[in-house]
Design a protein around this motif. Structure first.
Motif, PDB file in Angstrom:
ATOM      1  N   LEU A 155      37.666  21.468  68.734  1.00 50.37           N
ATOM      2  CA  LEU A 155      37.741  21.220  67.296  1.00 50.37           C
ATOM      3  C   LEU A 155      36.754  22.083  66.509  1.00 50.37           C
ATOM      4  O   LEU A 155      35.672  22.429  66.997  1.00 50.37           O
ATOM      5  N   LYS A 156      37.144  22.381  65.300  1.00 53.45           N
ATOM      6  CA  LYS A 156      36.318  23.224  64.442  1.00 53.45           C
ATOM      7  C   LYS A 156      35.192  22.427  63.782  1.00 53.45           C
ATOM      8  O   LYS A 156      35.337  21.252  63.497  1.00 53.45           O
ATOM      9  N   CYS A 157      34.100  23.120  63.505  1.00 52.49           N
ATOM     10  CA  CYS A 157      32.992  22.513  62.770  1.00 52.49           C
ATOM     11  C   CYS A 157      32.835  23.229  61.432  1.00 52.49           C
ATOM     12  O   CYS A 157      33.290  24.357  61.267  1.00 52.49           O
ATOM     13  N   ASP A 158      32.185  22.572  60.495  1.00 48.02           N
ATOM     14  CA  ASP A 158      31.899  23.205  59.211  1.00 48.02           C
ATOM     15  C   ASP A 158      30.417  23.493  59.083  1.00 48.02           C
ATOM     16  O   ASP A 158      29.588  22.654  59.417  1.00 48.02           O
ATOM     17  N   VAL A 159      30.099  24.672  58.562  1.00 46.29           N
ATOM     18  CA  VAL A 159      28.710  24.946  58.209  1.00 46.29           C
ATOM     19  C   VAL A 159      28.559  24.579  56.739  1.00 46.29           C
ATOM     20  O   VAL A 159      29.226  25.160  55.877  1.00 46.29           O
ATOM     21  N   ILE A 160      27.718  23.588  56.467  1.00 49.21           N
ATOM     22  CA  ILE A 160      27.590  23.102  55.099  1.00 49.21           C
ATOM     23  C   ILE A 160      26.305  23.620  54.486  1.00 49.21           C
ATOM     24  O   ILE A 160      25.199  23.235  54.888  1.00 49.21           O
ATOM     25  N   LEU A 161      26.467  24.516  53.529  1.00 47.78           N
ATOM     26  CA  LEU A 161      25.313  25.175  52.925  1.00 47.78           C
ATOM     27  C   LEU A 161      24.632  24.248  51.931  1.00 47.78           C
ATOM     28  O   LEU A 161      25.249  23.747  51.001  1.00 47.78           O
ATOM     29  N   ARG A 162      23.325  24.053  52.148  1.00 52.58           N
ATOM     30  CA  ARG A 162      22.573  23.265  51.173  1.00 52.58           C
ATOM     31  C   ARG A 162      21.240  23.967  50.895  1.00 52.58           C
ATOM     32  O   ARG A 162      21.203  25.197  50.853  1.00 52.58           O
ATOM     33  N   GLY A 163      20.201  23.196  50.725  1.00 57.48           N
ATOM     34  CA  GLY A 163      18.985  23.818  50.193  1.00 57.48           C
ATOM     35  C   GLY A 163      17.858  24.130  51.164  1.00 57.48           C
ATOM     36  O   GLY A 163      16.744  24.430  50.731  1.00 57.48           O
ATOM     37  N   SER A 164      18.117  24.082  52.458  1.00 58.92           N
ATOM     38  CA  SER A 164      16.998  24.237  53.385  1.00 58.92           C
ATOM     39  C   SER A 164      16.783  25.671  53.853  1.00 58.92           C
ATOM     40  O   SER A 164      16.017  25.917  54.774  1.00 58.92           O
ATOM     41  N   THR A 165      17.490  26.595  53.230  1.00 54.60           N
ATOM     42  CA  THR A 165      17.280  28.005  53.580  1.00 54.60           C
ATOM     43  C   THR A 165      17.005  28.784  52.307  1.00 54.60           C
ATOM     44  O   THR A 165      17.404  28.379  51.215  1.00 54.60           O
ATOM     45  N   ARG A 166      16.322  29.898  52.449  1.00 58.05           N
ATOM     46  CA  ARG A 166      16.157  30.760  51.285  1.00 58.05           C
ATOM     47  C   ARG A 166      16.143  32.212  51.727  1.00 58.05           C
ATOM     48  O   ARG A 166      15.934  32.513  52.898  1.00 58.05           O
ATOM     49  N   ARG A 167      16.391  33.071  50.776  1.00 51.29           N
ATOM     50  CA  ARG A 167      16.412  34.504  51.070  1.00 51.29           C
ATOM     51  C   ARG A 167      15.006  34.961  51.424  1.00 51.29           C
ATOM     52  O   ARG A 167      14.021  34.517  50.828  1.00 51.29           O
ATOM     53  N   TRP A 168      14.930  35.835  52.392  1.00 50.34           N
ATOM     54  CA  TRP A 168      13.622  36.301  52.821  1.00 50.34           C
ATOM     55  C   TRP A 168      13.423  37.760  52.405  1.00 50.34           C
ATOM     56  O   TRP A 168      14.360  38.555  52.403  1.00 50.34           O
ATOM     57  N   SER A 169      12.212  38.073  52.020  1.00 50.90           N
ATOM     58  CA  SER A 169      11.918  39.480  51.718  1.00 50.90           C
ATOM     59  C   SER A 169      10.595  39.838  52.384  1.00 50.90           C
ATOM     60  O   SER A 169       9.733  38.978  52.572  1.00 50.90           O
ATOM     61  N   PRO A 170      10.427  41.091  52.726  1.00 49.10           N
ATOM     62  CA  PRO A 170       9.233  41.526  53.456  1.00 49.10           C
ATOM     63  C   PRO A 170       7.940  41.154  52.738  1.00 49.10           C
ATOM     64  O   PRO A 170       6.882  41.024  53.358  1.00 49.10           O
ATOM     65  N   ALA A 171       8.018  40.949  51.437  1.00 50.26           N
ATOM     66  CA  ALA A 171       6.816  40.606  50.672  1.00 50.26           C
ATOM     67  C   ALA A 171       6.198  39.284  51.129  1.00 50.26           C
ATOM     68  O   ALA A 171       5.001  39.071  51.009  1.00 50.26           O
ATOM     69  N   ASP A 172       7.033  38.399  51.627  1.00 52.27           N
ATOM     70  CA  ASP A 172       6.533  37.072  52.009  1.00 52.27           C
ATOM     71  C   ASP A 172       5.421  37.138  53.053  1.00 52.27           C
ATOM     72  O   ASP A 172       5.592  37.696  54.112  1.00 52.27           O
TER      73      ASP A 172
END
Lengths: 349, 349
Positions: A332-349
């Motif tokens: 069976l297929k699963c869904d990836v549910i996008l919410r708020g626990s990720t953010r874009r990363w940049s080398p500046a971090d």
DNA sequence: TTGTACGCGTTATCAC
DNA sequence: GTGATAACGCGTACAA
């Protein structure tokens, strides 16, 4: 606190039998049996029988029937623990099997091999009509014996290859691939995985998905970013510490199940770190807690209702005396549910 | 997808019986039975029997035994739903009963009267040794019949007065009293309750505790601050809206269970309000979600392990053929766990 | 359709 | 202790 006594300790008073009903109704035993099993019967007799059943408050004895028919209408279910996933699944399963007049007999093994064997003994002796279980490789021989004896088995979640059973699994590998790819899309370069126990096929497959996602972007697997846990919160807690105390800690992590994610969140809280500011996180399994948290957790949602439905369908069709069919494996297929626990990363971090 | 076939549909090959074992071992059937039930037996015979069992891969048939002894070693469990409370309780129960060689047969009724009746029919026919259930008043007559037939019953959570059953309850009223008193100690003057369904004794008792706490401080009950829900999240959501849209919304609320608290938190989030800044909150039931949330939710913790233990003890002792004992009612204590979902109130707010 | 009689696999009850 | 045998309650094949 009452002081009245029960009649006796679990001793039933002599219950009315099919013979008593037959006598009271003035018909033959066979006629009553036919009536009970919903077959045609002469109208007058039916009324007599119904009256007799009522008068004697006759209750069918399924134990005696089971002895004749070798069908108990009980389905053995062997699960490791009553976590959110299993609670949800069991509720659906119980509901679905009910419609075919069956009920679940549940054993909870807590990954204890001795208990697993006890459970199998119990199910065996009780002559359950079928067995549903998370694949646990330690009991291969026992299970082969059971299938040889004609007890249908359905594996879910984890597989034991080579056993003649039906199977209901989810796309562990590709769902994990998509989840990790999401982190890579956000430019993360140091993505870790907290893997599940590698003796479980689901644990291996989720790790495979992680590895494939990195591989397809040409990112080498750094062993320091691969930690194997036990599925349980404490191992998630330990894994988080191990990862975050590296010289170059990961900026994102894929956690292979709900329980370990709880542990990760606890470690982060205890150490004053925040998700997603200090660590982006994606989890396998989606639970109420993830949805209510702020920010909510991006997660892979397993189709629990569909899993239960598939299992029930396989069981019911396998138990249908009418038709025989080949073994089936459902994925069976699963869904990836996008919410708020990720953010874009940049080398500046 | 495999294409190998199972032998036949649920048809077992003729299994070895106790008679086969007796013959192969060169002893009488009775001797084998004695051996199987752990009684004394001549040493030489024992070895013969063990060898025969091994050779024939004999498996005990508990169905046949149950027919003779009228003991199935199955305990019927009827629950409304697999929420966190029940999952936890069932896991404990299953583990405890296992040690006495028993297993749970579970039915999940979703508050559907028809299903409850089906479940009782099923348990009745299957001759479960005992029945554990949340008191549901609609089936009083059926339950009276069952106890009269000698089936021990244990009620938990909700009671049906007057039925000859053992009982395991928690101190709903006084725990609620303490929780509400905590809010009053924080100087709240407008304290609401989201009550549970009032056909449940636990729902009534929790409301009583709320009323008593207010009464003891000389605060009149304002009907606008008393909302009856259904225990479920959606009713908590609706109740939160109803309360917070009053001209004078409450500054604190006591929610009668976990599910409705989820609903309240969702409504607050959806409307940009915060706990405890805009509303102090105490919940009956303590779950993982409440502990992990920030700020964590102040809650009444039910002693789930102790509940399961009490139920198991009552069942096992009631089923002990040795002794008879009067009915018992156990009432267990709850803890009010102070966390961060409440704050002191001052008229300035 | 109806009645009868047997078998399912075990336990319990006797004599031995 | 052991062996033979009668239940337990139901389904079913068989003859009527």
């Amino acid at each position: 606190m009452s002081d009245e006594d029960l009649p006796q300790n679990g001793t039933r008073r002599r219950a009315a039998t099919i013979a008593d009903v037959a006598e009271a109704a003035g018909v033959a035993i066979g006629t009553v049996s036919r009536f009970l099993n919903g077959r045609e019967i002469r109208r007058g007799n039916r009324e007599q029988i119904e009256a007799a059943i009522e008068k004697l408050s006759y209750r069918r004895n399924a134990v005696a029937a089971a002895m004749k028919t070798d069908k108990t209408h009980m389905i053995g279910l062997l699960i490791p623990t009553f976590d959110e996933f299993h609670s949800d699944m069991v509720e659906h399963l119980a509901r679905l099997l009910r419609t075919s007049g069956r009920a679940l007999v549940i054993y909870c093994h807590s990954h204890d091999a001795r208990v697993i064997n006890d459970a199998l003994d119990f199910f065996d002796a009780q002559r359950v009509d079928a067995l549903i279980m998370d694949g646990v490789a330690e009991v291969r021989a026992r299970l082969e014996q059971m299938t040889a004896d004609g007890v249908p088995i359905v594996f879910y979640n984890n597989d034991i290859p080579g056993i003649a059973a039906d199977r209901v699994m989810v796309e562990n590998s590709s769902a994990s691939y998509r989840a990790v790819s999401h982190l890579l899309d956000l430019r993360h370069e140091r993505v870790a995985i907290i893997a599940g126990a590698q003796y479980d096929s689901s644990g291996r497959q989720r790790l495979e998905g992680y590895e494939a996602a990195l591989h397809d972007r040409g990112i080498p697997i750094d062993p320091a970013y691969v930690v194997e846990g036990t599925w349980r919160p404490d191992s998630g807690y330990d894994a988080a510490r191990q990862l975050m105390q590296l010289d170059k800690p990961p900026t994102a992590v894929f956690v292979s199940n709900y329980g370990m994610t709880i542990g990760v969140l606890e470690w982060m809280r205890d150490n004053g770190l925040r998700v997603p500011d200090d660590l982006s996180l994606v989890s396998f399994d989606d639970v109420a807690l993830f949805r209510l948290r702020e920010p909510a957790i991006t997660a892979i949602s397993q189709p629990i209702a569909a899993i239960a439905e598939s299992i029930a369908t396989l069981i019911v069709s396998r138990l249908d005396p009418g038709k025989s069919r080949p073994l089936r494996s459902v994925v069976l297929k699963c869904d990836v549910i996008l919410r708020g626990s990720t953010r874009r990363w940049s080398p500046a971090d």
